[in-house]
Design an enzyme around this catalytic site. Sequence first.
Site, short mmCIF file in Angstrom:
data_model
loop_
_atom_site.label_atom_id
_atom_site.label_comp_id
_atom_site.label_asym_id
_atom_site.label_seq_id
_atom_site.Cartn_x
_atom_site.Cartn_y
_atom_site.Cartn_z
CB THR A 86 -1.04 0.02 1.22
OG1 THR A 86 -0.16 -0.23 2.35
CG2 THR A 86 -1.93 -1.08 1.41
CG PHE A 252 11.43 3.43 18.35
CD1 PHE A 252 11.50 2.02 18.51
CD2 PHE A 252 11.09 3.75 16.69
CE1 PHE A 252 11.40 1.15 17.28
CE2 PHE A 252 10.83 2.96 15.95
CZ PHE A 252 11.25 1.45 16.23
CG LEU A 253 13.56 7.72 23.58
CD1 LEU A 253 13.51 7.46 24.93
CD2 LEU A 253 13.03 8.90 23.00
N GLY A 256 19.31 9.58 14.75
CA GLY A 256 20.07 9.10 13.58
C GLY A 256 19.89 10.21 12.33
CB CYS A 263 6.12 1.08 7.46
SG CYS A 263 5.96 -0.43 6.39
NE ARG A 331 9.93 -1.66 0.54
CZ ARG A 331 9.08 -2.36 0.94
NH1 ARG A 331 7.81 -2.17 -0.01
NH2 ARG A 331 9.29 -3.46 1.50
P1 NAD Z 1 6.31 -5.99 -0.41
O1 NAD Z 1 6.23 -4.90 -1.49
O2 NAD Z 1 7.44 -6.47 0.01
O3 NAD Z 1 5.19 -7.01 -1.05
C1 NAD Z 1 4.10 -7.08 -1.63
C2 NAD Z 1 4.04 -8.15 -2.63
O4 NAD Z 1 2.47 -8.15 -3.30
C3 NAD Z 1 4.85 -8.06 -3.86
O5 NAD Z 1 5.76 -9.62 -3.71
C4 NAD Z 1 3.77 -8.02 -4.91
O6 NAD Z 1 4.20 -8.79 -6.13
C5 NAD Z 1 2.59 -8.84 -4.32
N1 NAD Z 1 1.22 -8.30 -4.92
C6 NAD Z 1 0.83 -7.17 -5.35
N2 NAD Z 1 -0.43 -7.24 -5.74
C7 NAD Z 1 -0.74 -8.52 -5.84
C8 NAD Z 1 -1.85 -9.42 -6.30
N3 NAD Z 1 -3.10 -8.72 -6.69
N4 NAD Z 1 -1.73 -10.67 -6.03
C9 NAD Z 1 -0.63 -11.29 -5.80
N5 NAD Z 1 0.40 -10.70 -5.18
C10 NAD Z 1 0.30 -9.40 -5.31
O7 NAD Z 1 5.29 -5.27 0.59
P2 NAD Z 1 5.30 -5.40 2.30
O8 NAD Z 1 6.69 -4.74 2.58
O9 NAD Z 1 5.60 -6.81 2.78
O10 NAD Z 1 4.23 -4.56 2.88
C11 NAD Z 1 2.94 -5.20 2.49
C12 NAD Z 1 1.95 -4.30 3.33
O11 NAD Z 1 2.18 -4.80 4.92
C13 NAD Z 1 1.90 -2.81 3.28
O12 NAD Z 1 0.67 -2.38 3.46
C14 NAD Z 1 2.78 -2.56 4.61
O13 NAD Z 1 2.45 -1.38 4.90
C15 NAD Z 1 2.59 -3.45 5.45
N6 NAD Z 1 3.45 -3.52 6.62
C16 NAD Z 1 4.86 -3.58 6.09
C17 NAD Z 1 5.73 -4.07 7.35
C18 NAD Z 1 7.06 -4.05 6.88
O14 NAD Z 1 8.05 -4.33 7.76
N7 NAD Z 1 7.48 -4.20 5.43
C19 NAD Z 1 5.37 -4.16 8.44
C20 NAD Z 1 4.10 -4.15 8.96
C21 NAD Z 1 2.97 -3.77 7.83
C1 UGA Z 2 8.44 -0.06 11.56
C2 UGA Z 2 7.84 -0.38 12.90
O1 UGA Z 2 8.63 -0.39 13.96
C3 UGA Z 2 6.82 -1.67 12.96
O2 UGA Z 2 6.27 -1.86 14.35
C4 UGA Z 2 5.82 -1.45 11.89
O3 UGA Z 2 5.18 -2.80 11.73
C5 UGA Z 2 6.60 -1.34 10.40
O4 UGA Z 2 7.26 -0.16 10.30
C6 UGA Z 2 5.51 -1.02 9.30
O5 UGA Z 2 4.60 -0.67 9.59
O6 UGA Z 2 5.74 -1.70 8.37
P1 UGA Z 2 10.72 -0.91 10.17
O7 UGA Z 2 10.02 0.09 9.26
O8 UGA Z 2 10.63 -2.34 9.84
O9 UGA Z 2 9.13 -1.05 11.43
O10 UGA Z 2 11.78 -0.42 11.12
P2 UGA Z 2 11.91 0.40 12.64
O11 UGA Z 2 13.01 -0.37 13.51
O12 UGA Z 2 10.91 0.82 13.08
O13 UGA Z 2 12.86 1.56 11.93
C7 UGA Z 2 12.32 2.38 11.03
C8 UGA Z 2 13.34 3.53 10.98
O14 UGA Z 2 13.51 4.57 12.01
C9 UGA Z 2 14.62 3.14 10.38
O15 UGA Z 2 15.20 4.23 9.54
C10 UGA Z 2 15.46 3.57 11.62
O16 UGA Z 2 16.87 3.71 11.48
C11 UGA Z 2 14.83 4.63 12.23
N1 UGA Z 2 14.90 4.76 13.82
C12 UGA Z 2 14.32 3.80 14.45
C13 UGA Z 2 15.64 5.48 14.43
O17 UGA Z 2 16.37 6.47 13.96
N2 UGA Z 2 15.95 5.67 15.76
C14 UGA Z 2 15.42 4.78 16.69
O18 UGA Z 2 15.46 4.78 17.53
C15 UGA Z 2 14.48 3.84 15.83
#
Ligand code: NAD
Ligand code: UGA
Length: 435
Positions: A86, A252-253, A256, A263, A331
């Site tokens: 998303t 988270f303190l 950086g 995200c 990203r």
């Molecule tokens: P990502 O881009 O790594 O993966 C998404 C996958 O979905 C891709 O492989 C893509 O090919 C596939 N896809 C897209 N449309 C599709 C369809 N119609 N059918 C089948 N496959 C399809 O994304 P992500 O980082 O895993 O994030 C996914 C969601 O989870 C986002 O909404 C993100 O905000 C949320 N989220 C991500 C994290 C994280 O740490 N990356 C943590 C918590 C929540």
């Molecule tokens: C973050 C959240 O921590 C997860 O709980 C959430 O599920 C996820 O986003 C999401 O929604 O995708 P993530 O982005 O994987 O996870 O990594 P973090 O550890 O949160 O770090 C995010 C950014 O903040 C990094 O660039 C990191 O360097 C920075 N950061 C983090 C700081 O600069 N200082 C800190 O104390 C912590």
Amino acid sequence: MDICMIGAGYVGLVSAACFSEFGWKVSCVDKDKDRVAALNRSDIPIYEPGLDELLARSIAGGRITFTDEIGPAVKAADLVFLAVGTPMRRGDGYADLSYIYDAITELAPHLNSFKVITTKSTVPVGTSREIERRIRKLRPDADFAVCSNPEFLREGSAIQDFMHPDRVLVGVDDDRAKMVLERVYKPLALRNSPLIFVQRESAELAKYAANAFLALKISFINEISDLCEEVGADVQEVATAIGRDRRIGDKFLHPGPGYGGSCFPKDVSAVIRTAREARTPLSIIEQVQIVNEERKIAMGMRIERTAGGSVRGKTIAVLGVTFKPNTDDMREAPSLTILPLLQERGAVIHTYDPQGRLHGESLLPGVKWFVNVMSACQYVDMVVILTEWNEFRAIDLKILKEQMSGNILLDFRNIFNPKDARRAGLAYFSLGREK
Ligand code: NAD
Ligand code: UGA
């Protein structure tokens, strides 16, 4: 319990691997055929510590399969998770829900019995209701319920986060769906992970509120860090002191170069849009977004200042370019702002990142990539630590100094002890500790 996981990215793959570890049968669907082919060769397309081993066990046990065909996977499933991206929509900063809506259009024809359809993707408040409306329109005859189960895992520690969550949050307003979700998460509930059931809108908004709050904490400590430098305080001492207060918390303190990743930036942007649309602007979070954008540029300028006012003709080794350690994810990494800024001002950039090269090389044109720390740092004027990979903590600073032409070490993650660095003959600079 048969699960269909749509989207085999960071969240989909990790969640699928963990659910299959519980013993559930998971069919992982991705429309990216190359990704599916790779997974079927046991070639894991993302770097996430522990994921290879976990998937290998489930593949060997026959509990997980990978496919690009949504139909059979949906038909066989009790529970369908949407874990597609998303991203931030170009131009207006809203969450782009096109992948979600494409996925439900593709799955709707295959609803052959009662299905629980659950978003794991981060989606704006009201999306569950809209998904329900769209499926109902496509399939007035289908028996289904739509729930929200936002995911809170972090990249780099995703398996640990999934297996030992602070909470599992489920937004549901259907009793049958609630029972299915209780069952699928029972292995975690048995290990005392709280399972929280709320209304769907609350679950959706809670996910954004959590990320916005964490982003706020980071921007807050970054500003406090700058203040520490001006007034002679030490940000790590301040963070420890305030973090001991349980109302604040010690996580988270860490100052950086600004938060990045797939995200925080997009979710902060999306929740700002949601709030403006609801005519209740989140003015604090709007400021967090501004502070973070400015932070990345300020860190580029800090490098220039530390280099003596100009980086023209200077060679700088940047260690770590991913947005955080233990991931290959580039990203919204701060490196994507900082490195081009330095190049524009005439610097030559060397870099080494344990996992970042695969995606980073095309995103950072003109940067010279090296295979280890010491080769990246040979004959450079300055070294900058941008991402705190553990292997950087073990760098022998004396040897590092011998490799360099210059002697400046600028540490944006405060991983070294200033005294050790100076003893090694380096001019050492870090964040929020001393000028
Ligand atoms: P990502 O881009 O790594 O993966 C998404 C996958 O979905 C891709 O492989 C893509 O090919 C596939 N896809 C897209 N449309 C599709 C369809 N119609 N059918 C089948 N496959 C399809 O994304 P992500 O980082 O895993 O994030 C996914 C969601 O989870 C986002 O909404 C993100 O905000 C949320 N989220 C991500 C994290 C994280 O740490 N990356 C943590 C918590 C929540
Ligand atoms: C973050 C959240 O921590 C997860 O709980 C959430 O599920 C996820 O986003 C999401 O929604 O995708 P993530 O982005 O994987 O996870 O990594 P973090 O550890 O949160 O770090 C995010 C950014 O903040 C990094 O660039 C990191 O360097 C920075 N950061 C983090 C700081 O600069 N200082 C800190 O104390 C912590």
